[in-house]
Enzyme design. Sequence first.
Site, PDB file in Angstrom:
ATOM      1  N   CYS A  71       0.805  -1.213   0.000  1.00  0.00           N
ATOM      2  CA  CYS A  71       0.000   0.000   0.000  1.00  0.00           C
ATOM      3  C   CYS A  71       0.843   1.270   0.000  1.00  0.00           C
ATOM      4  O   CYS A  71       2.062   1.240   0.091  1.00  0.00           O
ATOM      5  CB  CYS A  71      -0.953   0.010   1.191  1.00  0.00           C
ATOM      6  SG  CYS A  71      -0.243  -0.633   2.697  1.00  0.00           S
ATOM      7  N   GLY A  78      -0.760   0.251  -4.957  1.00  0.00           N
ATOM      8  CA  GLY A  78      -1.943  -0.526  -4.617  1.00  0.00           C
ATOM      9  C   GLY A  78      -3.100  -0.154  -5.500  1.00  0.00           C
ATOM     10  O   GLY A  78      -3.430   1.034  -5.624  1.00  0.00           O
ATOM     11  N   ASN A 120       1.202   1.365   5.930  1.00  0.00           N
ATOM     12  CA  ASN A 120       1.971   0.666   4.901  1.00  0.00           C
ATOM     13  C   ASN A 120       2.989  -0.208   5.613  1.00  0.00           C
ATOM     14  O   ASN A 120       3.860   0.298   6.316  1.00  0.00           O
ATOM     15  CB  ASN A 120       2.680   1.670   3.993  1.00  0.00           C
ATOM     16  CG  ASN A 120       3.565   0.986   2.961  1.00  0.00           C
ATOM     17  OD1 ASN A 120       3.343  -0.164   2.605  1.00  0.00           O
ATOM     18  ND2 ASN A 120       4.574   1.700   2.488  1.00  0.00           N
ATOM     19  N   GLY A 121       2.881  -1.513   5.458  1.00  0.00           N
ATOM     20  CA  GLY A 121       3.807  -2.421   6.115  1.00  0.00           C
ATOM     21  C   GLY A 121       3.108  -3.677   6.583  1.00  0.00           C
ATOM     22  O   GLY A 121       2.032  -4.033   6.092  1.00  0.00           O
ATOM     23  N   CYS A 124      14.028  -1.196   2.741  1.00  0.00           N
ATOM     24  CA  CYS A 124      13.746  -2.207   1.716  1.00  0.00           C
ATOM     25  C   CYS A 124      14.431  -1.848   0.398  1.00  0.00           C
ATOM     26  O   CYS A 124      14.092  -0.843  -0.240  1.00  0.00           O
ATOM     27  CB  CYS A 124      12.237  -2.321   1.512  1.00  0.00           C
ATOM     28  SG  CYS A 124      11.770  -3.466   0.199  1.00  0.00           S
ATOM     29  N   ASP A 148      14.992  -7.098 -17.295  1.00  0.00           N
ATOM     30  CA  ASP A 148      13.824  -7.096 -16.408  1.00  0.00           C
ATOM     31  C   ASP A 148      14.307  -6.792 -15.000  1.00  0.00           C
ATOM     32  O   ASP A 148      15.482  -6.947 -14.676  1.00  0.00           O
ATOM     33  CB  ASP A 148      13.114  -8.450 -16.460  1.00  0.00           C
ATOM     34  CG  ASP A 148      11.653  -8.361 -16.013  1.00  0.00           C
ATOM     35  OD1 ASP A 148      11.232  -7.260 -15.598  1.00  0.00           O
ATOM     36  OD2 ASP A 148      10.947  -9.376 -16.067  1.00  0.00           O
ATOM     37  N   ASP A 149      13.373  -6.368 -14.141  1.00  0.00           N
ATOM     38  CA  ASP A 149      13.768  -5.996 -12.784  1.00  0.00           C
ATOM     39  C   ASP A 149      14.006  -7.199 -11.884  1.00  0.00           C
ATOM     40  O   ASP A 149      14.823  -7.158 -10.967  1.00  0.00           O
ATOM     41  CB  ASP A 149      12.706  -5.082 -12.154  1.00  0.00           C
ATOM     42  CG  ASP A 149      11.363  -5.770 -12.066  1.00  0.00           C
ATOM     43  OD1 ASP A 149      11.101  -6.433 -11.055  1.00  0.00           O
ATOM     44  OD2 ASP A 149      10.576  -5.659 -13.023  1.00  0.00           O
ATOM     45  N   CYS A 165      17.775  -3.667   3.748  1.00  0.00           N
ATOM     46  CA  CYS A 165      17.352  -5.039   4.016  1.00  0.00           C
ATOM     47  C   CYS A 165      17.514  -5.861   2.743  1.00  0.00           C
ATOM     48  O   CYS A 165      16.991  -5.491   1.688  1.00  0.00           O
ATOM     49  CB  CYS A 165      15.897  -5.075   4.481  1.00  0.00           C
ATOM     50  SG  CYS A 165      15.244  -6.753   4.711  1.00  0.00           S
ATOM     51  N   CYS A 224      15.271 -10.892   1.158  1.00  0.00           N
ATOM     52  CA  CYS A 224      14.745 -11.675   0.038  1.00  0.00           C
ATOM     53  C   CYS A 224      15.862 -12.274  -0.810  1.00  0.00           C
ATOM     54  O   CYS A 224      15.633 -13.208  -1.578  1.00  0.00           O
ATOM     55  CB  CYS A 224      13.804 -10.832  -0.824  1.00  0.00           C
ATOM     56  SG  CYS A 224      14.507  -9.280  -1.401  1.00  0.00           S
TER      57      CYS A 224
END
Length: 557
Positions: free
Chosen positions: A86, A112, A187-188, A322, A431-432, A519, A522
């Site tokens: 969001c 969003g 948001n989170g 992030c 691509d990302d 961070c 991932c």
Amino acid sequence: MAAPYLSYSSSLSNPKLSFSSYSPFKYSTTTNPSFFLNKTLLNKNSSHNNTITLSHSHKYKTLSPCSNINNTFSFDDDDEKPREECGVVGIYGDPEASRLSYLALHALQHRGQEGAGIVAVNDDKVLQTITGVGLVSEVFNDTNLRQLPGTLAIGHVRYSTAGQSMLKNVQPFVAGYRFGSVGVAHNGNFVNYRSLRNELEESGSIFNTTSDTEVLLHLIAISTHRPFIARVIDACEKVKGAYSIVFITEDKLVAVRDPYGFRPLVMGRRSNGSIVFASETCALDLIEATYEREVYPGEVLVVDKNGVQSHCLVSHPEPKQCIFEHIYFSLPNSVVFGKSVYESRRLFGEILATESPVDCDVVIAVPDSGVVAALGYAAKAGVPFQQGLIRSHYVGRTFIEPSQKIRDFGVKLKLSPVRAVLEGKRVVVVDDSIVRGTTSSKIVRLLKEAGAKEVHMRIACPPIIGSCYYGVDTPSSKELISNRMSVEEIKEFIGCDSLAFLPLDSLKKLLANDSSNFCYACFTGKYPVDPNDGPFDLKEGKKENTKPINEMEIVAI
């Protein structure tokens, strides 16, 4: 003093749109008739009764537009990109606060697309809210924005996980408690949401949504502190995870960012002196607000008639912002975590061209998120960049598919290859990210069917091996292709001629002294905040890195 209760009011007389107003000194009012369920409970931690007022329509329910059609295609099945949950906005001191919030939400629409809402405080100090399912342009119009007068407003756009796109989960949420009313947009993600909710329900709380944000309202309501800001800080000290939040009361706008600063939140100021908070600077640009600074990790900013005050929530020596905000989520024209998103992506492309070169005739991008990295790759490699894939911006969430199945139907609806660019060429496609790998394989096949002689995939981020628990919707780790296969195996799976990812070490080197402030969970599977939802004592709260309320730092800005 207001009656001692926490209450919610949301009219569902329209299955896609809700308008309600709430004042702690009046009965809840709605523009459409609805039936109310009132329950009175005794909280074991308090001597007063908590009355929760829930409003639901028993006449309507939200249905999928294609729920009775067999031949439908959902882009949820085909779009494998991680999705930001969001975006938020808050405005104080502007006579057109709700309309400016509406425009800011337009600028944040990429964060969003499944629901939007605005809460404004009118001249009678009543919090009025309009929320709806759909895009910002579908939820709001001139008529309903006229019902949100006032100089103080917050707004929210949301993307939900599958099955949760219902009106009652669309923010901002508005509730009343014994000292007033409050609206919140978040948001989170709270990683200890489940344990907190279980304990609150055991103590008598009733929940109206499936959103983790509602936990925060209950924690504010049961706090033993009197000032609203002290209640907010008390509540935030009990939640773990990622949160960039804006609160609204009858006379205050409050912005809060978690101690790690996972999700972005910035502050700006318009020429008339009004204060604006938003998830990205692109929202400030649209409404002609000048960017001033970020809301710092672990900071609470309070805006009221006395100006802007900064409170220290919890200090943390090392932020963990992030990195995917720069890779994919944020718009290229935004400044996020103090850095230009455009410049970051351009440099990602340059690194790929330097460290993973290949002989090619043309560089193309997977639009739209791969474009800037592709420009960087092409410039560094000295190869022309061209539009080899054209993206359709007019495709809805679902499409009726012909009975005769079309291969790669979803990708072909969204992306069209340009044969004049591709035919007989050695093509680098940037691509990302690659998540499950299914979309990438379809894109490679699409390019080769259009005549590409060779297809070389270059991915402007490291391999994704772990799910995100801090406000991003990602598949489980077992669904992530890089968690199951080597780069060579992925190359064979998607059918390209070569494949290279942005090396994590090169990414950190680019970030230089700021690299430790991001961070990378991932990419590494190492999480700054334990994502396991363990037990949590509401009465004790956090003990580490927590300042007592009476020792919090207050600085006038």
